[in-house]
Design an enzyme around this catalytic site. Structure first.
Site, PDB file in Angstrom:
ATOM      1  N   THR A 487      -0.579   3.295  -9.859  1.00  0.00           N
ATOM      2  CA  THR A 487       0.588   2.698 -10.089  1.00  0.00           C
ATOM      3  C   THR A 487       0.896   1.583 -10.887  1.00  0.00           C
ATOM      4  O   THR A 487      -0.273   0.818 -10.861  1.00  0.00           O
ATOM      5  CB  THR A 487       1.290   2.529  -8.828  1.00  0.00           C
ATOM      6  OG1 THR A 487       2.597   1.521  -8.921  1.00  0.00           O
ATOM      7  CG2 THR A 487       0.276   1.272  -7.906  1.00  0.00           C
ATOM      8  N   HIS A 544     -10.872   1.869   4.306  1.00  0.00           N
ATOM      9  CA  HIS A 544     -12.248   1.304   4.513  1.00  0.00           C
ATOM     10  C   HIS A 544     -13.040   2.342   5.498  1.00  0.00           C
ATOM     11  O   HIS A 544     -13.972   2.336   5.774  1.00  0.00           O
ATOM     12  CB  HIS A 544     -12.175  -0.043   5.287  1.00  0.00           C
ATOM     13  CG  HIS A 544     -13.403  -1.082   5.043  1.00  0.00           C
ATOM     14  ND1 HIS A 544     -14.581  -0.311   4.823  1.00  0.00           N
ATOM     15  CD2 HIS A 544     -13.489  -2.093   4.908  1.00  0.00           C
ATOM     16  CE1 HIS A 544     -15.426  -1.215   4.684  1.00  0.00           C
ATOM     17  NE2 HIS A 544     -14.864  -2.546   4.595  1.00  0.00           N
TER      18      HIS A 544
END
Length: 574
Positions: A487, A544
């Site tokens: 992005t 994560h």
């Protein structure tokens, strides 16, 4: 033989669509592959072509109606089927009064000073009174359990009104909950006798929404007795003969310029909002779309023409007198102080962004990159590159190339996780999602097998898919299947941000604005000096659950080294 027009599958995960506009009406002739109607989904707006040539016999789904994939939208047949349908229509009731013949107007004798004459009042026949509906039994329409934890729902829209006939399983009412928006079908065939919960009202699961009369038939209208109006005899007006001056009709100018938009012409909400934001009067815009429809490109062109027509400020005559600088007024957004419903795309974006944060453990790691060598290389070749490739050479293809190379080294960043199956999939292709800012909202089209493309190929692919996304020409399948996303928030001046991972991916890269600033760098002798360098930030948000902080740092450092090295000459044919 008639042919059904059905709602096609417009994408891998698309299950329904909204009829935006019918381009043909019942009785119109259509040709095979001619655009028949416009459909809007949560991923794409498109036109549905006619499957055959013939005449549009019936429209099954009205404009703004939501329809499931595979459902029937319309029926197309031959012209003789229209005639046959007309012959089979029931005859009009015998008691219906025939229209009175319109008498030819009498010649008007103009008097020197005509006195205004009061018009005789028009006597309207009383409307037909409907007969009472006969009901054998009633069936309650209740709000079902639409999810394990759903306890209530909001009535979004009634698709039928009191007195209308419904068939079993026909969509009757739209319900919105905190988990799903859906249509409730009619539980029985009959007539809708009552609506117990109005639109926009919230009600508990199990409550009665409405009542259907089973075996009910809407009674035929009882014709009212005809009202006989006695003829009004008007005494003749005798006036002295005068020579009337010839009546000169005002000339009707035929304008070759923009046409005024008719009251019933269709303009999408997107176009209307863009017109308001741009200060463009739609009545002065000529539509270039199907049937003269005004598109957003027409509004943009009108806005540019309006801006070009504003005269520039005239410089003062006195050469030594400095003109005072006028403060430009702040442009106030037309959205200020408004409340409007969420668009379908905005609602999908909201749901998916919240879902992404709820199901994954996200954090962001940032590195600073010196892209001076790429900037110099780009300035050197951008003219020849545009002439050869037909697209401008931006910084984004270099970043994309460094990304896909790093993804091959660190496949845990190019992965997806399935907690239900307790599996992690490390993808063997780099399907690169490019976030595109459109007038409808943020969309992420995908460049498949981006790891096989060079700088020129990436540049062409990014330019092509971004342009088609902004013009609503991207295919639904091009909006899914990505394994990693970029992005470019720096295109609007942002230094960096913390983007949200696009599920089911595990990472997204945000690229910040490129700025020149003083930086401490070693010179040719190894001594530290201050130099002006082109710098930017790369921000990697990652899940994560799959990617550890060390892996994220290694991925970003690999990208940093590749970009600062700037060895892309071979990619550019140098």
């Amino acid at each position: 033989m008639s042919v059904s027009v059905t709602m096609p599958q417009l994408g891998e995960s698309v299950t329904e669509g909204t009829v935006t506009r019918w381009l043909k009406q019942v009785g119109d002739t259509v040709a095979a592959d001619e655009p028949l109607l416009e459909i809007s989904t949560d991923k794409v707006d498109t036109e549905i072509p006619s499957p055959v040539s013939g005449v549009l016999l019936e429209i099954r789904v009205l404009e703004d109606g939501v329809v499931q994939v595979g459902a029937e939208l319309a029926v197309i047949g031959a012209a003789d089927e229209v005639a046959a349908d007309a012959q089979t229509q029931p005859a009009a009731p015998a008691v219906a009064a025939a229209p009175e013949p319109v008498a030819a107007p009498e010649p008007v004798v103009v008097a020197p000073v005509p006195a205004p004459k009061a018009a005789a009042p028009v006597v309207a026949a009383p409307p037909a009174a409907p007969a009472s509906t006969q009901v054998d039994a009633t069936v309650d329409v209740t709000l079902p359990q639409l999810g394990e934890s759903v306890t209530e729902g909001t009535v979004t829209r009634w698709l039928k009104q009191v007195g209308e006939t419904v068939t079993v399983d026909e969509p009757l009412v739209e319900i919105s909950t905190d988990k799903v928006d859906t249509e409730l079908p009619a539980p029985a065939t009959g007539v809708l006798l009552s609506i117990n919960v109005a639109e926009d009202a919230t009600t508990e699961v199990g409550s009665i929404l409405g009542v259907i009369g089973v075996g009910a038939t809407a009674g035929a209208p009882v014709a009212a007795a005809p009202v006989v109006v006695a003829p009004v005899v008007v005494a003749p007006v005798v006036a002295a003969p005068v020579v009337a001056a010839p009546v000169v009709a005002a000339p009707v100018s035929t304008l070759s310029g923009p046409r005024a938009i008719e009251d019933d012409s269709y303009v999408t909400p997107l176009v209307r909002r863009l017109a308001v934001q741009s200060g463009v009067d739609l009545s002065t815009v000529t539509g270039t779309g199907v049937g003269g429809r005004i598109r957003k490109q027409d509004v943009a062109a009108a806005a540019e023409a309006k801006a070009a027509a504003v005269p520039s400020a005239v410089a003062p005559d006195a050469p030594n007198q400095a003109a005072p600088k006028a403060t430009a007024p702040v442009a106030v957004s037309p959205l200020r102080g408004r409340t409007e419903p969420l668009s379908r795309l905005r609602k999908v974006i909201a749901e998916r962004m919240v879902e992404s944060l709820q199901i994954s453990a996200q954090l962001t790691s940032v590195v600073e990159v010196d892209v001076t060598r790429i900037a110099n290389l780009r300035n050197k070749v951008k003219g020849a590159f545009e002439s050869r490739e037909g697209v401008k050479l931006t910084f984004l293809p270099f970043i994309a190339k460094a990304s896909v190379e790093a993804l091959k080294q660190f496949p845990m960043v190019n992965a997806s996780i399935d907690m239900a199956a307790s599996t992690i999939t490390y993808h063997d292709t780099e399907n690169l999602g490019i976030a595109v800012d459109t007038e409808r909202g943020l969309l992420v089209p995908v460049i498949r097998n981006a790891g096989d493309l060079n700088i020129a190929g990436l540049s062409r692919s990014i330019s092509d898919i971004a342009d088609r996304t902004r013009s609503s020409k991207v295919l639904p399948d091009e909006l899914s299947g990505g394994t990693f996303t970029i992005t470019n928030t720096g295109s609007r001046g942002s230094l960096f941000d913390t983007p949200i991972v696009n599920q089911p991916q595990v990472a997204i890269l945000g690229t910040g604005a490129i700025e020149k600033r003083p930086v401490v760098v070693p010179d040719s002798t190894g001594q530290d000096v201050i130099a002006i360098r082109s710098m930017m930030y790369l921000a990697l948000s990652y899940d994560h659950r799959v990617v550890d902080g060390a892996d994220a740092a290694r991925f970003l450092v690999a990208m940093k080294n590749r970009l600062e090295e700037g060895s892309f000459e071979a990619e550019l044919g140098l």
